[in-house]
Write a protein that holds these residues in place. Structure first.
Motif, PDB file in Angstrom:
ATOM      1  N   VAL A  47       8.441   3.214  -7.271  1.00 21.88           N
ATOM      2  CA  VAL A  47       7.777   4.521  -7.265  1.00 21.88           C
ATOM      3  C   VAL A  47       6.292   4.310  -7.520  1.00 21.88           C
ATOM      4  N   CYS A  48       5.464   4.884  -6.652  1.00 22.82           N
ATOM      5  CA  CYS A  48       4.013   4.780  -6.828  1.00 22.82           C
ATOM      6  C   CYS A  48       3.612   5.477  -8.122  1.00 22.82           C
ATOM      7  N   GLN A  49       2.975   4.734  -9.005  1.00 19.40           N
ATOM      8  CA  GLN A  49       2.627   5.302 -10.302  1.00 19.40           C
ATOM      9  C   GLN A  49       1.411   6.199 -10.217  1.00 19.40           C
ATOM     10  N   LYS A  50       0.753   6.168  -9.085  1.00 22.93           N
ATOM     11  CA  LYS A  50      -0.397   7.052  -8.951  1.00 22.93           C
ATOM     12  C   LYS A  50       0.036   8.444  -8.470  1.00 22.93           C
ATOM     13  N   CYS A  51       0.838   8.496  -7.414  1.00 23.03           N
ATOM     14  CA  CYS A  51       1.170   9.801  -6.813  1.00 23.03           C
ATOM     15  C   CYS A  51       2.654  10.164  -6.909  1.00 23.03           C
ATOM     16  N   GLY A  52       3.483   9.270  -7.401  1.00 20.94           N
ATOM     17  CA  GLY A  52       4.904   9.596  -7.530  1.00 20.94           C
ATOM     18  C   GLY A  52       5.716   9.378  -6.271  1.00 20.94           C
ATOM     19  N   GLN A  53       5.068   8.943  -5.198  1.00 21.56           N
ATOM     20  CA  GLN A  53       5.790   8.675  -3.951  1.00 21.56           C
ATOM     21  C   GLN A  53       6.927   7.678  -4.201  1.00 21.56           C
ATOM     22  N   HIS A  54       8.102   8.037  -3.662  1.00 18.36           N
ATOM     23  CA  HIS A  54       9.236   7.114  -3.747  1.00 18.36           C
ATOM     24  C   HIS A  54       9.232   6.239  -2.504  1.00 18.36           C
TER      25      HIS A  54
ATOM     26  N   LYS B   6       0.840  -1.192   0.000  1.00 20.30           N
ATOM     27  CA  LYS B   6       0.000   0.000   0.000  1.00 20.30           C
ATOM     28  C   LYS B   6       0.878   1.246   0.000  1.00 20.30           C
ATOM     29  N   CYS B   7       0.598   2.200  -0.876  1.00 22.38           N
ATOM     30  CA  CYS B   7       1.366   3.442  -0.912  1.00 22.38           C
ATOM     31  C   CYS B   7       1.068   4.246   0.347  1.00 22.38           C
ATOM     32  N   PRO B   8       2.089   4.594   1.096  1.00 19.33           N
ATOM     33  CA  PRO B   8       1.852   5.310   2.353  1.00 19.33           C
ATOM     34  C   PRO B   8       1.379   6.741   2.122  1.00 19.33           C
ATOM     35  N   ASN B   9       1.495   7.217   0.911  1.00 19.82           N
ATOM     36  CA  ASN B   9       1.082   8.588   0.631  1.00 19.82           C
ATOM     37  C   ASN B   9      -0.368   8.648   0.151  1.00 19.82           C
ATOM     38  N   CYS B  10      -0.705   7.907  -0.922  1.00 22.34           N
ATOM     39  CA  CYS B  10      -2.039   8.035  -1.497  1.00 22.34           C
ATOM     40  C   CYS B  10      -2.936   6.853  -1.169  1.00 22.34           C
ATOM     41  N   GLY B  11      -2.377   5.805  -0.569  1.00 21.21           N
ATOM     42  CA  GLY B  11      -3.219   4.688  -0.147  1.00 21.21           C
ATOM     43  C   GLY B  11      -3.464   3.654  -1.227  1.00 21.21           C
TER      44      GLY B  11
HETATM   45 ZN   LIG Z   1       0.940   6.821  -4.033  1.00 17.33          ZN
END
Ligand SMILES: [Zn+2]
Ligand SMILES: [Zn+2]
Lengths: 313, 291, 291, 313
Positions: B60-67, B41-46
């Motif tokens: 890298v999260c492809q939804k929000c760019g979170q590394h 689970k992306c800790p930024n956008c979920g």
């Molecule tokens: Zn994300």
């Protein structure tokens, strides 16, 4: 008897809190202090006792050491970048017949001045002032004396914005490369990176009841046990006393304190170390620069030296 | 082939039980739970991803760019063409005889199949040789004790001896509490090595990855000739919560993030993960003097 | 006896027509009037003094503590035990052929009995020898042209050649407009000399007196190993009015004063005039290595 | 004909103001520009013409020079103290086969970016970023190229608070001591201390229609004549053109510009100087460090050199 001491200390703590709130219980305090003193002759102090001593409001602060130790002291201000940090006193003066650059973390005396001095917690400007004066000492080939007394780095917004991590890091590399002798004396609390930023020195001395630690016992207990009230317990496992650090080879000398260490008894302590400071600086100053730097390197290189396991490729 | 045979003994990616990317916090000390199995689970956008898909995006999260946080081995695989580990097995240490420390260490070793929180070696990045140290935020929060300090110091000394550039990927929750004052002294030990290396003319690139905090920030993380950071990286000395308690107000969202540090003048460049290798090799070439 | 015979030719205080202390602004360029005769008005509190009384107070207003502006000769008399002037008469210059410049210069020379806005020489201060340069805010606003730049550069070079400490009392409205780009280049010329002196290990004490502004602030005033200032001294680069026009608000009272600069970290020490000599000799002794 | 030119220029100025206010008069502008161009073939430009050209919004800015001149440019940010100044672009890149540190004062293109870049006026952080990158260039023995284009120092409150005077002063001493070659090109406005802080260089070049002055003609007129509208008159007496400075021996080379100097015609200019930059840097780099520093010292030492009158003791 140990039990009795603990009880007296608890009572003392409560009384001192009252005193701090403006209620005069000084007689009761003095009585218990005397009783405690009598008892302590027989018992070695534990770490928490030393924490209390190291933080004692009556304990001499850097400016008082300077007053007593240094003649013709000339304070110099500012980092030439952003500000002048009152938590760091820097300047030049005579110790014996030698001109020293002196840098002291200053907690201040009395509430008003303690607030002004930020209780000895430096902002980035403070480290940068120290760096500037260290480089100046190097230019003029003066030895440096650092007096460490800080609870630790300052947890303020501005301190982060202006890069206290970077400031401490730069102090470490500057001290690593300084081509003049540096002596550090931990006079009270030697807290975390704030203390280390003035302690990458050729000799590190500690006052008998000072402490030197990776962070405060409260912070340690809070991080590791989620309970900052376990500070006393933490202080015992952390190994933060001058005696501990001497046994680790991290401290070169422990300076004896009088039973009641205050501005009144400070001069005798100063007299006991003045010559030692001058002679130690002179001994290091006599080394060729390469030897001085190599010695300092090897001193810290040995700390937490870990060997490889045998039998490996 | 990621790990090619060079002068030193080469290593393989170990069969780790750790997930490919790491969660924000150390589960033991913060009570959070590593997601089990094949999802992350992306800790930024979920957003929830197949772990396998994350591999193709370098974490890298492809939804929000979170590394997302990477393990050290994965990082090395992404960055280097050749990596020859300094194949050391360091003695265990417990300098303060801290209760329970050996056991905790053993559990991290077991779980990660790594000996400690940093991997060091000689690397080749686009034909440029350098000394590389990569910290692992997953190993006891990337905390720095004597072994980490020793391995990094040895790496710096090696860079000096062999006249090679030095790159350190920082990732750390700070000093290792259980080693007390020994942890603090690692800051001094490494700083002395870096200063000696620097005086000899060596190039040191510090790469800040999430999180770079505490004693690591206050020493080698900020001592780079050049300091680059991954987007969104937490970079600070004092902890956010401690500051909030001290100043009694909530800190703004971007506080202590790489972008904030860039604006405040403490980071040279923010480099997305998919440009990191090219950036590092570009810097190495510019300092090697050969186009 | 203020000026004692030493190695160099000695000089006498000239019979100047200038008042003992100077008014805040240059009368020609700002349209103000120097008070005539025996009285002087404190620009801060408005108190009116006999000029003679001011002499006994070293030009400090005894009512409010304001440090009134001093002429260079008076300054030298207060600070030194011995002063041997570099007895130069420099060629006049008008490098841009600026209309009316020679005439204006001549009028200042006539009035002040000085050749230019700085006096340089070898001084003894409490038995410590040093090179001393003292600017005069009264000479065309203490502006810096080629002659001022040349005399200061020569003084710095002399300090380097003779291995003596250097003290410069700064007082300047900035660059001299009539010499245009030549004035600007004096900043570079002096800076090069100071850097060479500094690399050779020389000590340079910069003393800031009212006013220290413009190109002088942006060069040798701020290049001292140590920077001391008299209380209340105006110190800045950009002019107050220009800033107020730019930011469209009134600046606070103490802005650009010595106390403000101390707080901002740009001044080592504020030294009242009656402690200046002792302070300078103390610093010189500390750097001479002999108590 | 000179009269006609002046009239055309006045009209052009008014039309351009209208254009800036969003009223499209571009055709009328172009027409007058063409007429002007035709006239100018026969007449040498006066100083004010060059001021106008130096400030022309279409004139290439530092980032465009870098784009065109430098390959593999890697920008580096920050002063490690307080902030990153967008008015200064600093970094490393290839010119020919040589790695250079490049520092450019950047005015920006378009209103939004010009505001962000503070119209090329540096804050103290900008000078300190430049200093940091200069010292780094020295460490790695890289030549430095500075591109100067600034109206002058910034008249802001913060710039004074954070010591722009000190910052410029420190730039001057750092450049004085740099042990690597430095080339400066004044590409537009070289205004006051802000320009000088990047121009204590081994060679200073100016673009044909750039200016370099102690302060802006407006400021000059305002200070000396209490009338900033006399800027044009001031520009003539100030001697601020590349041709003036070359005649004073303060500028080593004047780089020819095309008639219409813009991003379109920039590449041809770059091609005309690329080799020259590389070769000049190489020539200075070939000198021993002492010779390099001595040469730089003597270059500036000669500026405003005044002799003593003869016949004196
Ligand atoms: Zn994300
Ligand atoms: Zn008064």
């Amino acid at each position: 008897m140990k039990e009795k001491m603990k009880r007296l200390e608890r009572e003392l703590k409560r009384l001192e809190a009252l005193q701090a709130d403006g209620i005069d219980v000084s007689e009761a305090i003095d009585k218990r202090k005397l009783e405690l003193k009598a008892l302590k002759v027989d018992f070695p102090m534990d770490a928490w006792d030393r924490v209390i001593k190291a933080r004692d409001a009556k304990r001499p602060v850097a400016s008082q050491y300077i007053e007593s130790l240094v003649e013709g002291f000339m304070e110099f201000h500012g980092d030439r970048r952003f500000g002048d940090d009152p938590a760091l006193i820097g300047g030049v003066g005579w110790i014996g017949d030698t001109a020293f650059t002196i840098l002291g973390q200053e907690k201040g005396v009395g509430t008003k001045e303690r607030v002004k001095r930020n209780f000895g917690m430096l902002n980035p400007e403070g480290y940068r002032k120290a760096q500037r004066l260290m480089k100046q000492a190097e230019k003029f080939q003066r030895p440096i004396l650092c007096l460490v007394d800080t609870p630790g780095a300052f947890c303020g917004l501005g301190a982060e914005e202006r890069g206290q991590g970077q400031a401490i890091a730069e102090s470490l590399t500057i001290m690593a490369g300084l081509e003049v002798p540096v002596i550090t004396i931990v006079i009270g609390e030697g807290g975390s990176g704030g203390a280390l930023a003035m302690s990458v020195s050729d000799e590190v001395w500690m006052m008998e009841n000072s402490i030197y630690s990776i962070l405060s016992p409260e912070g340690f207990a809070s991080i590791l046990w989620k309970d900052s009230s376990k500070a006393q317990e933490a202080s015992e496992v952390m190994k933060i006393t001058a005696q501990d650090l001497e046994s680790f080879g991290m401290v070169d000398r422990v300076v004896k304190e009088p039973e009641e260490f205050s501005i009144e008894t400070l001069p005798s302590v100063i007299e006991s170390i003045r010559e030692m400071i001058v002679e130690t600086a002179a001994a290091y100053q006599a080394l060729p620069v390469e030897a001085l730097l190599k010695k300092r390197y090897e001193k810290f290189r040995a700390m937490g030296k870990v060997s490889e396991k045998e039998g490996m490729e | 082939m990621l790990f090619k045979k060079r002068t030193y003994a080469t290593i393989q990616l170990p069969k780790t039980k750790e997930p490919f990317v790491q969660t924000e916090a150390d589960p033991i000390s913060r009570g959070e739970v590593i997601p089990e199995g094949d999802f992350h689970k992306c800790p930024n956008c979920g957003e929830i991803f197949y772990a396998e898909i994350l591999k193709t995006t370098e974490g890298v999260c492809q939804k929000c760019g979170q590394h997302l946080r990477l393990g050290a081995r994965e990082r090395i695989a992404q960055i280097t063409d050749v990596f020859d580990e300094f194949h050391m097995r360091m003695e265990e240490t417990n300098p303060l005889d801290f209760p329970g420390y050996e056991k905790k260490l053993a559990s991290y070793r077991e779980r990660s199949q790594e000996e400690e929180g940093v991997i060091t070696g000689v690397a080749e990045i686009a034909e440029q040789r350098c000394i590389l140290a990569v910290m692992d935020a997953g190993f006891m929060m990337g905390s720095m004790g004597s072994v980490v300090g020793e391995k990094i110091t040895l790496a710096v000394e090696r860079a000096k001896a062999e006249d090679l550039p030095l790159i350190i990927f920082c990732a750390s929750g700070g000093a290792r509490m259980q080693e007390g004052i020994y942890s603090l002294m690692q800051m001094a030990k490494i700083s002395l090595a870096i200063e000696a290396f620097s005086k000899a003319g060596g190039l040191y690139i510090s790469v800040l990855t999430d999180p770079t905090t505490g004693g690591v920030t206050a020493s080698f993380a900020m001592q780079g000739d050049l300091i680059v950071a991954e987007p969104g990286t937490l970079i600070g000395f004092a902890g956010r919560r401690v500051i909030e308690q001290t100043i009694r107000q909530i800190l703004p969202e971007g506080f202590q993030r790489a972008e904030f540090l860039l604006e405040k003048g403490f980071v040279d460049r923010i480099v997305p993960r998919n440009e990191m290798k090219e950036t590092l090799s570009g810097i190495l070439r510019l300092h090697g003097g050969i186009r």
